[in-house]
Design a protein around this motif. Structure first.
Motif, PDB file in Angstrom:
ATOM      1  N   SER A 183      -8.881   3.147  33.551  1.00  0.00           N
ATOM      2  CA  SER A 183     -10.117   2.926  32.712  1.00  0.00           C
ATOM      3  C   SER A 183     -11.025   2.049  33.489  1.00  0.00           C
ATOM      4  CB  SER A 183      -9.306   2.095  31.506  1.00  0.00           C
ATOM      5  OG  SER A 183      -8.721   1.013  31.988  1.00  0.00           O
ATOM      6  N   PHE A 185     -14.738  -0.270  33.347  1.00  0.00           N
ATOM      7  CA  PHE A 185     -15.442  -1.094  32.742  1.00  0.00           C
ATOM      8  C   PHE A 185     -16.619  -1.503  33.634  1.00  0.00           C
ATOM      9  CE2 PHE A 185     -11.451  -1.429  30.751  1.00  0.00           C
ATOM     10  CZ  PHE A 185     -11.982  -1.236  29.252  1.00  0.00           C
ATOM     11  N   LYS A 196     -24.557  -5.177  24.694  1.00  0.00           N
ATOM     12  CA  LYS A 196     -23.727  -4.336  24.040  1.00  0.00           C
ATOM     13  C   LYS A 196     -24.360  -2.785  24.049  1.00  0.00           C
ATOM     14  CE  LYS A 196     -22.965  -7.910  20.486  1.00  0.00           C
ATOM     15  NZ  LYS A 196     -22.847  -8.294  19.193  1.00  0.00           N
ATOM     16  N   ASP A 198     -23.434   0.571  21.579  1.00  0.00           N
ATOM     17  CA  ASP A 198     -22.649   0.903  20.372  1.00  0.00           C
ATOM     18  C   ASP A 198     -22.185  -0.210  19.690  1.00  0.00           C
ATOM     19  OD1 ASP A 198     -23.580   3.640  20.494  1.00  0.00           O
ATOM     20  OD2 ASP A 198     -21.559   3.981  22.153  1.00  0.00           O
ATOM     21  N   MET A 200     -20.835  -3.150  20.931  1.00  0.00           N
ATOM     22  CA  MET A 200     -19.758  -4.111  21.713  1.00  0.00           C
ATOM     23  C   MET A 200     -20.238  -3.922  23.095  1.00  0.00           C
ATOM     24  SD  MET A 200     -15.684  -3.268  21.624  1.00  0.00           S
ATOM     25  CE  MET A 200     -15.531  -3.509  19.878  1.00  0.00           C
ATOM     26  N   SER A 201     -20.028  -5.032  23.607  1.00  0.00           N
ATOM     27  CA  SER A 201     -20.272  -5.278  25.097  1.00  0.00           C
ATOM     28  C   SER A 201     -19.108  -4.915  25.995  1.00  0.00           C
ATOM     29  CB  SER A 201     -20.096  -6.894  25.332  1.00  0.00           C
ATOM     30  OG  SER A 201     -19.067  -7.498  25.151  1.00  0.00           O
ATOM     31  N   SER A 202     -19.346  -4.689  27.143  1.00  0.00           N
ATOM     32  CA  SER A 202     -18.334  -4.329  28.221  1.00  0.00           C
ATOM     33  C   SER A 202     -17.219  -5.161  28.258  1.00  0.00           C
ATOM     34  CB  SER A 202     -18.779  -3.586  29.481  1.00  0.00           C
ATOM     35  OG  SER A 202     -17.894  -3.137  30.488  1.00  0.00           O
ATOM     36  N   GLN A 204     -16.045  -7.138  25.993  1.00  0.00           N
ATOM     37  CA  GLN A 204     -15.222  -7.186  24.743  1.00  0.00           C
ATOM     38  C   GLN A 204     -14.667  -5.901  24.847  1.00  0.00           C
ATOM     39  OE1 GLN A 204     -15.003  -9.917  22.309  1.00  0.00           O
ATOM     40  NE2 GLN A 204     -13.282  -8.628  21.956  1.00  0.00           N
ATOM     41  N   ARG A 205     -15.102  -5.053  25.349  1.00  0.00           N
ATOM     42  CA  ARG A 205     -14.190  -3.684  25.386  1.00  0.00           C
ATOM     43  C   ARG A 205     -12.946  -3.834  26.272  1.00  0.00           C
ATOM     44  NH1 ARG A 205     -16.893   0.566  23.061  1.00  0.00           N
ATOM     45  NH2 ARG A 205     -19.251   0.111  22.758  1.00  0.00           N
ATOM     46  N   ASP A 208     -10.338  -6.120  24.685  1.00  0.00           N
ATOM     47  CA  ASP A 208      -9.530  -5.629  23.746  1.00  0.00           C
ATOM     48  C   ASP A 208      -8.579  -4.612  24.638  1.00  0.00           C
ATOM     49  OD1 ASP A 208     -11.032  -6.586  21.674  1.00  0.00           O
ATOM     50  OD2 ASP A 208     -12.421  -4.891  21.337  1.00  0.00           O
ATOM     51  N   HIS A 209      -8.961  -4.154  25.534  1.00  0.00           N
ATOM     52  CA  HIS A 209      -8.458  -3.030  26.221  1.00  0.00           C
ATOM     53  C   HIS A 209      -7.003  -3.656  26.923  1.00  0.00           C
ATOM     54  CE1 HIS A 209      -7.154   0.608  28.443  1.00  0.00           C
ATOM     55  NE2 HIS A 209      -7.247  -0.248  29.762  1.00  0.00           N
ATOM     56  N   SER A 212      -4.581  -4.890  23.988  1.00  0.00           N
ATOM     57  CA  SER A 212      -3.747  -3.991  23.582  1.00  0.00           C
ATOM     58  C   SER A 212      -2.457  -3.576  24.336  1.00  0.00           C
ATOM     59  CB  SER A 212      -4.539  -2.632  23.289  1.00  0.00           C
ATOM     60  OG  SER A 212      -4.862  -2.039  24.390  1.00  0.00           O
TER      61      SER A 212
END
Length: 220
Positions: A183, A185, A196, A198, A200-202, A204-205, A208-209, A212
């Motif tokens: 993945s 970023f 941000k 869509d 969401m910032s990179s 935060q992505r 979250d990634h 998870s």
């Protein structure tokens, strides 16, 4: 205090670029894979000071040796393990913003701080030739070839569960050629890390990634 392990060095030392430039060897946290999944973070490249010329030509660089570099003025800039092996909030230099931002994001993703958050992960740069100070690397075909070969050998050695690029340039150039999916970023020191898209910032992505994967294993 060191926050990395040398347990994988028998294999890593067989990789050609690390025979030429041992300082480029990945940082493998001392708790890598012990408290959660094995996560390999891949950034872009190291830098050498503006006065350096050894890295200007890719062909010459890959034929060169670490001993060609000034041990006081150049070598410390590419000492991966030395740079990463710092206690929590240990990065004060302006050029080390990537590590400050990554550290903060990893904590928010749920990784234990202990003495060093990076103890839990492995870290390397994709491109094995440093960029000019303050600039992003202008990679050549050879840079990409060496990067792919090197990372694939590191993957074989570290056997990560997840590979996460923190450089879109490196991900686009190298990711599709790897033996394992990954993945990607934005670079944590670039404006897009906090901008941000869509909604969401990179950053935060990324949080979250990582979260998870970390929580999916029941890691504490």
């Amino acid at each position: 205090m060191y926050y990395y392990t040398e347990d994988f060095d028998d294999q890593l030392d067989k990789i050609e670029i690390y025979q030429r430039y041992p300082l480029l060897k990945p940082f493998v946290g001392s708790d890598y894979g012990r408290n959660g999944p094995r996560i390999l973070l891949i950034a872009e490249s190291h830098y050498l000071p503006a006065s350096s010329t050894a890295h200007n030509d890719s062909e010459s660089w890959y034929l060169g040796l670490e001993s060609d570099l000034n041990p006081e003025k150049e070598q410390p800039w590419m000492r991966t393990r030395g740079i990463l092996s710092k206690p929590y909030r240990g990065w004060k230099k302006r050029g080390h913003a990537i590590y400050r931002h990554l550290e903060s994001a990893l904590v928010k993703a749920g990784l234990p701080i202990s003495d060093s958050v990076f103890q839990q992960v492995a870290f390397m740069n994709a491109f094995q030739r440093p960029a000019k100070e303050g600039d992003s690397i202008k990679h050549t075909k050879q840079d990409v070839e060496v990067a792919v070969e090197t990372i694939n050998q590191v993957i074989d050695t570290l056997r990560p569960d997840h590979i996460v690029f923190v450089s879109t340039k490196a991900k686009r150039a190298v990711g599709k050629h790897l033996s394992q999916s990954s993945s990607g970023f934005h670079h944590p020191a670039c404006p897009w890390w906090n901008r941000k898209q869509d909604g969401m910032s990179s950053k935060q992505r990324f949080i979250d990634h990582i979260s998870s994967h970390w929580n999916a294993t029941g890691a504490a």
